[in-house]
Design an enzyme around this catalytic site. Sequence first.
Site, short mmCIF file in Angstrom:
data_model
loop_
_atom_site.label_atom_id
_atom_site.label_comp_id
_atom_site.label_asym_id
_atom_site.label_seq_id
_atom_site.Cartn_x
_atom_site.Cartn_y
_atom_site.Cartn_z
N LYS A 61 38.74 14.89 -107.89
CA LYS A 61 38.23 13.53 -107.73
C LYS A 61 39.25 12.67 -106.97
O LYS A 61 38.92 11.97 -106.03
CB LYS A 61 37.94 12.94 -109.11
CG LYS A 61 37.36 11.55 -109.06
CD LYS A 61 37.02 11.05 -110.44
CE LYS A 61 36.78 9.55 -110.38
NZ LYS A 61 36.57 8.95 -111.70
N GLU A 94 48.40 20.31 -109.54
CA GLU A 94 47.94 21.70 -109.72
C GLU A 94 46.98 22.10 -108.61
O GLU A 94 47.12 23.16 -107.98
CB GLU A 94 47.21 21.86 -111.07
CG GLU A 94 48.08 21.73 -112.30
CD GLU A 94 48.21 20.30 -112.82
OE1 GLU A 94 47.98 19.35 -112.03
OE2 GLU A 94 48.56 20.13 -114.01
N GLY A 133 35.92 12.39 -114.39
CA GLY A 133 36.14 13.82 -114.14
C GLY A 133 35.45 14.70 -115.17
O GLY A 133 34.77 15.67 -114.83
N ARG A 134 35.60 14.37 -116.45
CA ARG A 134 35.06 15.25 -117.50
C ARG A 134 33.55 15.14 -117.66
O ARG A 134 32.97 15.83 -118.49
CB ARG A 134 35.78 14.99 -118.83
CG ARG A 134 35.80 13.54 -119.28
CD ARG A 134 36.81 13.35 -120.41
NE ARG A 134 36.96 11.97 -120.82
CZ ARG A 134 37.78 11.09 -120.27
NH1 ARG A 134 38.52 11.46 -119.22
NH2 ARG A 134 37.89 9.87 -120.72
N GLU A 149 39.75 14.01 -124.68
CA GLU A 149 40.28 13.10 -123.65
C GLU A 149 39.57 11.74 -123.76
O GLU A 149 40.12 10.71 -123.42
CB GLU A 149 40.09 13.71 -122.25
CG GLU A 149 40.95 13.07 -121.19
CD GLU A 149 41.07 13.90 -119.90
OE1 GLU A 149 42.04 14.66 -119.75
OE2 GLU A 149 40.17 13.79 -119.05
N HIS A 168 35.12 37.04 -137.49
CA HIS A 168 36.18 38.03 -137.74
C HIS A 168 37.55 37.48 -137.37
O HIS A 168 38.50 38.24 -137.25
CB HIS A 168 35.88 39.31 -136.95
CG HIS A 168 34.59 39.95 -137.38
ND1 HIS A 168 34.53 40.88 -138.39
CD2 HIS A 168 33.32 39.74 -136.97
CE1 HIS A 168 33.27 41.25 -138.56
NE2 HIS A 168 32.51 40.57 -137.71
N LYS A 174 52.82 13.76 -116.87
CA LYS A 174 52.80 13.99 -115.41
C LYS A 174 54.00 13.31 -114.75
O LYS A 174 54.66 13.88 -113.90
CB LYS A 174 51.53 13.38 -114.81
CG LYS A 174 50.26 14.16 -114.99
CD LYS A 174 49.18 13.55 -114.11
CE LYS A 174 47.79 13.81 -114.64
NZ LYS A 174 46.74 13.09 -113.91
O1 F6P Z 1 43.95 15.43 -116.96
C1 F6P Z 1 43.66 14.21 -116.39
C2 F6P Z 1 42.60 14.29 -115.35
O2 F6P Z 1 42.58 13.08 -114.66
C3 F6P Z 1 41.22 14.60 -115.89
O3 F6P Z 1 40.58 13.52 -116.44
C4 F6P Z 1 40.56 15.17 -114.70
O4 F6P Z 1 39.39 15.86 -115.05
C5 F6P Z 1 41.65 16.07 -114.16
O5 F6P Z 1 42.83 15.34 -114.40
C6 F6P Z 1 41.54 16.45 -112.72
O6 F6P Z 1 41.57 15.33 -111.87
P1 F6P Z 1 41.12 15.42 -110.37
O7 F6P Z 1 39.69 15.81 -110.33
O8 F6P Z 1 41.35 14.06 -109.81
O9 F6P Z 1 41.97 16.46 -109.69
#
Ligand code: F6P
Length: 543
Positions: free
Chosen positions: A207, A213, A267-268, A353, A384, A512
């Site tokens: 987003k 990452e 995002g979620r 979150e 189990h 972060k």
């Molecule tokens: O972990 C925080 C967060 O902002 C989430 O809410 C989001 O889903 C994720 O990082 C990834 O963010 P982006 O889509 O901006 O890479």
Amino acid sequence: MSFPSINPTKTQAWKQLEQFAKSPKKLQDLFAQEPSRAAEYSILWEEFFVDFSKNHIDADTLKALFALAKEVKLDDARKAYFGGAVINQTENRSVLHTALRASKKTSIRVDDQNVVPEVYAVRQQIKEFCSRIIDGSQTSATGQAFTDVVNIGIGGSDLGPAMITEALGYYKNHLNVHFISNVDGDHVMEVLKKLTPATTLFVVVSKTFTTQETLSNATTAKKWLTAALGDTAVAKHFVAVSTNLTAIKSFGIEPENVFPMNDWVGGRFSLWSAVGLSIALAVGPDHFEALLDGARQMDNHFAQAPLEENIPVVLALLTVWYTTFLGAQSEAIIPYTQYLHQLPAYLQQGIMESNGKSVDRNGKAVTYQTGNIVWGAPGTNAQHAFFQLMHQGTKLIPAHFIGFAQSLHGNKEHHDKLMANFFAQTEALMSGKTEAQVREELSAKGLSGDSLEKLVPFKIFTGNKPTTTLLIEKLTPKTLGALVAMYEHKIFVEGVVWNIFSYDQWGVELGKQLASVILDEMDASSSVKHDSSTTQLLARYKS
Ligand code: F6P
């Protein structure tokens, strides 16, 4: 459209619930006293049958929970949510994942503009792109049809697409879809080592397009691709989903390969947007549309059904009851289908979150328990693994059991066994096994005297363990869409009652920030001042 901010502890219903919580009734007694309990505490909606009778509630508790929802003005809050009001006030945004599956005729205004036509334009873009990739008419840099798709994203840009793609495995086409999320270099390398550059398409989903990452993994994937096919291959092998068009451009992805998204989608909650591109590639655009249709049906149910017959409302109020009044720390999600293996992980982000907050909407520390811990695994595997603790441990763990009347591959013999376990577990958790039953059982096995007495306490099941059963007709894109939307609305209702902001996530920022400081120190000789433990650990890593 105002978004109410009401301190729930000041309501009449809250005080009543506090009283009720002092003398909880046993489930076994409630069932004995109320012959029509199962029918009264169930909701039948479309292909969903929700039995919440095995919960620690009676008519008075339920009445007080609905009164609480009314006193905190859930109705006004719900209108504000669907209508596009800025309910994510700490980020100054609307919360409109519901607009992503709204019907074409709806008008939902953000900044005085109807957003629905734009939603449908992106849906069309997804449809056309996916059709070309699936039928092989859009080819790779070497002119070959794509065989593999790699979704690169994390959090909401990974968990939703990954969970749904696995859940809809039965409906999948020939494309193999892979997911890279962790900044752990071994993750990206493990995925890439199985792939052929000439037939691999990368979907970079972020987003913000600033996430460490995702950018690291996308850069590594780009190097892997260009090493084999040259720089010009990027235009054919990389597409992106983001709100940040400038960052995508500087990464080197062509504007025609960009699928936009909006800041009014968290995002979620974004799998319904272009973030779901990998889902649409995996199962085809028609199934993706059916997923959205199912979610829209649940939206309509949540928006229109009276509180007493409203599935997300009832489930949310039960969670509030357990978390805030009865002291439960967690909630288990047990899907009885291997397809929903990733549902608990997906819901962990969605729920924790969103509602892992301790400051209310007036900026004051809350004086009550909010968001619970969510965990789980598919049955029967879970039986189990951790069911021992659920049956005989000391914790109060309300659990959702999610099962399907029909299996997808037929195989009735297996399905009957699976579902026999599904029904047996909630019965066992609720009814337990009394001392008298244990004695009788042990005597029938030939035990007596001391050897019988010694075993008795260990074999007793107190029962009285709460569960909610969701029995759904069949796992289809439509029912899955409705199931996920049900949890989204449950999250919303809980946030309204707890008077917290469910749609920001400031809690992920501090780690972060510190990681970026530490990363700068990795190659440097000097170091920033940390606590002595962190300093010691860093020194060990660097040595
Ligand atoms: O972990 C925080 C967060 O902002 C989430 O809410 C989001 O889903 C994720 O990082 C990834 O963010 P982006 O889509 O901006 O890479």
